[in-house]
Design a protein around this motif. Structure first.
Motif, PDB file in Angstrom:
ATOM      1  N   GLY A  84       0.289  -1.155  -0.090  1.00  0.00           N
ATOM      2  CA  GLY A  84       0.243   0.235  -0.004  1.00  0.00           C
ATOM      3  C   GLY A  84       0.685   1.207  -0.028  1.00  0.00           C
ATOM      4  N   ALA A  85       0.422   2.270  -0.208  1.00  0.00           N
ATOM      5  CA  ALA A  85       0.625   3.591  -0.410  1.00  0.00           C
ATOM      6  C   ALA A  85       1.250   4.293   1.165  1.00  0.00           C
ATOM      7  N   ILE A  86       2.432   4.930   1.616  1.00  0.00           N
ATOM      8  CA  ILE A  86       2.963   5.397   2.384  1.00  0.00           C
ATOM      9  C   ILE A  86       2.838   6.807   2.577  1.00  0.00           C
ATOM     10  N   ASP A  87       2.073   7.625   3.416  1.00  0.00           N
ATOM     11  CA  ASP A  87       1.859   9.098   2.940  1.00  0.00           C
ATOM     12  C   ASP A  87       3.560  10.194   4.027  1.00  0.00           C
ATOM     13  N   PHE A  88       2.926   9.307   4.347  1.00  0.00           N
ATOM     14  CA  PHE A  88       4.269  10.672   5.345  1.00  0.00           C
ATOM     15  C   PHE A  88       5.940   9.873   5.627  1.00  0.00           C
ATOM     16  N   PRO A  89       5.576  10.988   5.313  1.00  0.00           N
ATOM     17  CA  PRO A  89       8.099  10.638   5.395  1.00  0.00           C
ATOM     18  C   PRO A  89       8.846   9.996   5.938  1.00  0.00           C
ATOM     19  N   LEU A  90       8.558   8.686   5.948  1.00  0.00           N
ATOM     20  CA  LEU A  90       9.327   7.600   6.500  1.00  0.00           C
ATOM     21  C   LEU A  90      10.785   7.423   5.444  1.00  0.00           C
ATOM     22  N   THR A  91      11.646   6.826   6.028  1.00  0.00           N
ATOM     23  CA  THR A  91      12.820   6.742   5.446  1.00  0.00           C
ATOM     24  C   THR A  91      12.324   4.991   4.920  1.00  0.00           C
ATOM     25  N   VAL A  95      11.336   1.303   7.617  1.00  0.00           N
ATOM     26  CA  VAL A  95      10.866   0.836   7.059  1.00  0.00           C
ATOM     27  C   VAL A  95      11.280  -0.518   7.510  1.00  0.00           C
ATOM     28  N   ASP A 130      18.725   5.911   3.007  1.00  0.00           N
ATOM     29  CA  ASP A 130      18.296   7.679   4.143  1.00  0.00           C
ATOM     30  C   ASP A 130      17.074   8.021   2.722  1.00  0.00           C
ATOM     31  N   LEU A 132      13.638   8.535   1.104  1.00  0.00           N
ATOM     32  CA  LEU A 132      11.523   8.923   1.937  1.00  0.00           C
ATOM     33  C   LEU A 132      10.670   7.377   0.846  1.00  0.00           C
ATOM     34  N   PRO A 134       7.903   7.620   0.305  1.00  0.00           N
ATOM     35  CA  PRO A 134       7.018   7.688  -1.047  1.00  0.00           C
ATOM     36  C   PRO A 134       7.638   8.625  -2.443  1.00  0.00           C
ATOM     37  N   THR A 135       9.122   8.308  -2.161  1.00  0.00           N
ATOM     38  CA  THR A 135      10.073   9.109  -3.441  1.00  0.00           C
ATOM     39  C   THR A 135      10.513   7.619  -3.956  1.00  0.00           C
TER      40      THR A 135
ATOM     41  N   ILE B   4       8.576  16.785   0.897  1.00  0.00           N
ATOM     42  CA  ILE B   4       9.069  15.605   1.787  1.00  0.00           C
ATOM     43  C   ILE B   4      10.521  16.156   1.530  1.00  0.00           C
ATOM     44  N   ARG B  11      16.390  16.743   7.973  1.00  0.00           N
ATOM     45  CA  ARG B  11      15.775  14.923   9.090  1.00  0.00           C
ATOM     46  C   ARG B  11      17.081  15.164   9.824  1.00  0.00           C
ATOM     47  N   ARG B  93      -3.771   7.229   9.153  1.00  0.00           N
ATOM     48  CA  ARG B  93      -2.802   6.987   7.490  1.00  0.00           C
ATOM     49  C   ARG B  93      -2.937   8.483   6.705  1.00  0.00           C
ATOM     50  N   PRO B  95      -2.208  12.156   6.173  1.00  0.00           N
ATOM     51  CA  PRO B  95      -1.781  13.735   6.576  1.00  0.00           C
ATOM     52  C   PRO B  95      -2.877  15.382   6.372  1.00  0.00           C
ATOM     53  N   LEU B 236       1.622   2.919   9.486  1.00  0.00           N
ATOM     54  CA  LEU B 236       1.721   4.288   8.700  1.00  0.00           C
ATOM     55  C   LEU B 236       1.483   2.906   7.513  1.00  0.00           C
ATOM     56  N   LEU B 237       2.767   2.153   7.947  1.00  0.00           N
ATOM     57  CA  LEU B 237       2.583   1.196   6.839  1.00  0.00           C
ATOM     58  C   LEU B 237       1.120   0.155   6.078  1.00  0.00           C
ATOM     59  N   GLU B 241      -0.430  -4.506   7.702  1.00  0.00           N
ATOM     60  CA  GLU B 241       0.814  -4.658   7.969  1.00  0.00           C
ATOM     61  C   GLU B 241       0.484  -4.731   9.119  1.00  0.00           C
ATOM     62  N   ALA B 291       8.815  10.663   9.775  1.00  0.00           N
ATOM     63  CA  ALA B 291       7.176  10.606  10.624  1.00  0.00           C
ATOM     64  C   ALA B 291       7.340  10.096  11.869  1.00  0.00           C
ATOM     65  N   LEU B 349       3.462  14.622  -4.193  1.00  0.00           N
ATOM     66  CA  LEU B 349       2.625  12.886  -4.073  1.00  0.00           C
ATOM     67  C   LEU B 349       2.071  12.547  -5.105  1.00  0.00           C
TER      68      LEU B 349
END
Lengths: 257, 350
Positions: A84-91, A95, A130, A132, A134-135, B4, B11, B93, B95, B236-237, B241, B291, B349
């Motif tokens: 699924g998509a993640i809309d948040f800035p996790l690296t 994850v 490192d 993100l 979503p990119t 982003i 960060r 989930r 923002p 968030l995943l 998940e 996040a 996005l």
């Protein structure tokens, strides 16, 4: 062993899965094949304990899935849904590290760094680490998610059988990465992990699997060892296209469609 | 630059420093807030009064009885909105989520307007002391009732996903606004004016008695949200998940939403409606902190508190000796930010 007996899943009047039995054995790769809408993903959700079947039973190492505590289950088997998509800035690294969640607060969490480093090495995630999530491209995301599952299952001294359920793990990958993921599945099976993979590409199953289940309209058309099947006749009946087999150098079959 | 890309650049800024920095910002804002006003009190005297050292009695009275409770209420309400917004955005989930989405605000407004209109008729029956509590108590009860309704409708079942919850929030909010309309129809001019000002928010009504109720509730709810940081990271995943990682997602959802309702309900009960803090603060924090909820949640609480405190300073000084409603200040600042967010999101996005 993850064993499913006589699984039935219905929504409304439709039977998505119609009396299917399947086993995921430690040390083996089992491929689930079948056309679109044949119930592959639904079956995987049942095996993962995500949906309760309306008929039949699923057990992991002899214990019904419903009797497992979620956290205990998460330390024994990882599931990789179609991402699924993640809309948040996790690296990407974050994850992968989330795969260690089930071990938090236990002595094994001392191995978190090693487990995450192993996943990073094994899937060559260093260049993405490192960035993100979503990119990332679809294929990169798929590899990061696989890394997460790998980190989740990593243990220093394997004691109990572990399982990995993959839903179309190669769908967004280029050929090289497809082969890499299939090799990884074989490697994990070599370490005693039971792998179940929903695959679209018949040749991937023929290359990497030990056993197969061929589904159509929620029912098993054929199942067994990959050396014996699926047969051309069964495939033709399911997909309505003629299939031929050739023998490859390693003795495995390859399909020509 | 997209949010982003900005986040990537920042960060590396030492995350270890973030919480102390925000803490220092909050302390500075607090000194400013107790110093500002008709009687200007320099920071050293304000600090001395706060620490209980010997100062002019009049100064001590102004600081401790007038401005400090007001500042503490702004801090509590701001922290509640900030942390609740962050937790809710993670949980859903989304923002762009805001406590408004799960009906907290609609329910609180309904409670408030009911108390304002009916309270007038009770004026002869109740002691004045009880009358003062009527609006906050009704707003708080309204907030909790609305969120309970939302959870019943769209919430706690396994696999129901955040979409059902948001739809339920819309439905309950619509119901609340119908009720608000009915009370507005019945209200006389003064009650109408009271409700309109309630709707624009203010921390002017702060009192130590009120804070003795609101602060512990907000602290408790904030603690509950902080404790959910790990499952929120996993969510968030994706909810599936998170379930496969061993988390009981429906239970997490129930806990977090109850905490959000408690924190925001307790804050809004004493301040009235304050828009956009819960939406914007977590975004600002994510730009620097990423996040992960272990840092995001406490940082959002601190930044929310500091921002609301500064907004109140602005509200008190811009048109002095009159006062702007604080909700007006946060909306005026928040709306352009929200628009920028939508535009950036669209380009970043897709």
């Amino acid at each position: 062993m993850i064993a499913a007996q006589g699984i039935v899943v219905t929504t409304g009047r439709r039977r998505l899965v119609d009396v299917v039995s399947i086993a995921v054995r430690p040390g083996q790769v089992t491929a689930v094949l079948g056309p679109n809408g044949s119930g592959k993903s639904t079956l995987l959700k049942v095996l993962a304990g995500e949906i309760a079947p309306s008929g039949g039973s699923v057990s992991l190492d002899g214990r019904p899935l419903a009797a497992w505590r979620r956290a205990d289950l998460a330390r024994r088997r990882a599931v990789l849904p179609q991402h699924g998509a993640i809309d948040f800035p996790l690296t990407a690294g974050e994850v992968v590290a989330l795969g260690r969640s089930p071990w938090s607060g236990r002595p094994e969490s001392l191995d978190d760094a090693d487990a995450v480093a192993h996943a990073r090495e094994r899937l060559d995630l260093g260049p993405l680490w490192d960035q993100l999530y979503p990119t990332l491209s679809g294929g990169e995301r798929q590899r990061v998610q696989l890394g997460r599952a790998l980190a989740q299952l990593w243990v220093r001294r394997p004691a109990a059988p572990r399982y990995l359920l993959l839903d179309e793990p190669t769908s967004a990958l280029d050929i090289a990465h497809q082969l890499e993921v299939l090799a990884l599945a074989r490697e994990l099976a070599g370490k005693g992990i039971g792998v179940l993979a929903v695959l679209h590409d018949l040749n991937q199953a023929l290359t990497a699997a030990d056993g197969f289940v061929l589904l159509a309209r929620g029912q098993i058309v054929e199942a067994g060892a990959i050396a014996d099947g699926p047969t051309a006749a069964a495939l033709q009946a399911v997909y309505h296209v003629p299939v031929e087999f050739v023998r490859r150098a390693d003795g495995r079959r390859a399909a020509l469609v | 630059m997209t949010a982003i890309a900005l986040a990537r650049r920042w960060r590396r800024l030492d995350r270890v420093l973030l919480l102390p920095l925000l803490g220092a910002m909050l302390a500075t804002a607090a000194l400013l807030a107790v110093g500002l006003g008709a009687v200007a009190i320099p920071p050293d005297q304000a600090l001395a009064a706060l620490l209980g050292r010997e100062v002019d009695e009049r100064v001590a009275g102004i600081v401790l009885q007038l401005r400090l409770p007001r500042a503490v209420l702004a801090i509590c309400a701001g922290a509640a909105l900030g942390v609740a917004g962050a937790a809710l955005q993670g949980l859903l989930r989304n923002p762009l989520a805001d406590p408004v989405l799960i009906g907290v605000s609609g329910g609180a407004a309904f409670g408030a307007v009911a108390a304002i209109v009916v309270g007038h008729k009770l004026a002869t029956l109740l002691p004045p002391e009880a009358l003062r509590w009527l609006v906050p108590a009704a707003a708080f009860a309204g907030a909790l009732a609305a969120v309970t309704g939302v959870m019943r409708l769209g919430g706690a079942r396994e696999g129901s996903g955040p979409g059902a919850l948001i739809l339920a929030g819309i439905a309950i909010s619509a119901l609340a606004s119908a009720g608000i309309g009915a009370f507005i129809f019945m209200a006389d001019d003064r009650q109408l004016r009271d409700f309109i000002f309630w709707n624009m928010g203010s921390v002017a009504g702060a009192s130590w008695q009120g804070l003795a109720v609101a602060a512990p509730l907000i602290a408790l709810a904030t603690g509950a949200m902080l404790a959910a940081a790990r499952p929120l990271d996993a969510i968030l995943l994706g909810e599936r998940e998170a379930g496969h990682l061993g988390f009981d997602v429906p239970a997490v959802r129930r806990r977090v939403i109850a905490a959000v309702a408690l924190a925001v309900g307790a804050g809004v009960a004493f301040t009235g409606m304050i828009a956009f803090v819960g939406l914007i603060v977590p975004h600002l924090v994510r730009l620097v902190a990423g996040a992960g909820h272990r840092l995001l949640l406490p940082a959002s609480a601190l930044l929310g508190a500091a921002l609301l405190l500064l907004a109140d300073c602005a509200a008190r000084t811009v048109v002095a000796p009159a006062e702007l409603p604080i909700g007006l200040v946060t909306s005026a600042l928040g709306t352009p930010f929200f628009m920028a967010l939508i535009v950036r999101r669209r380009s970043a996005l897709g």
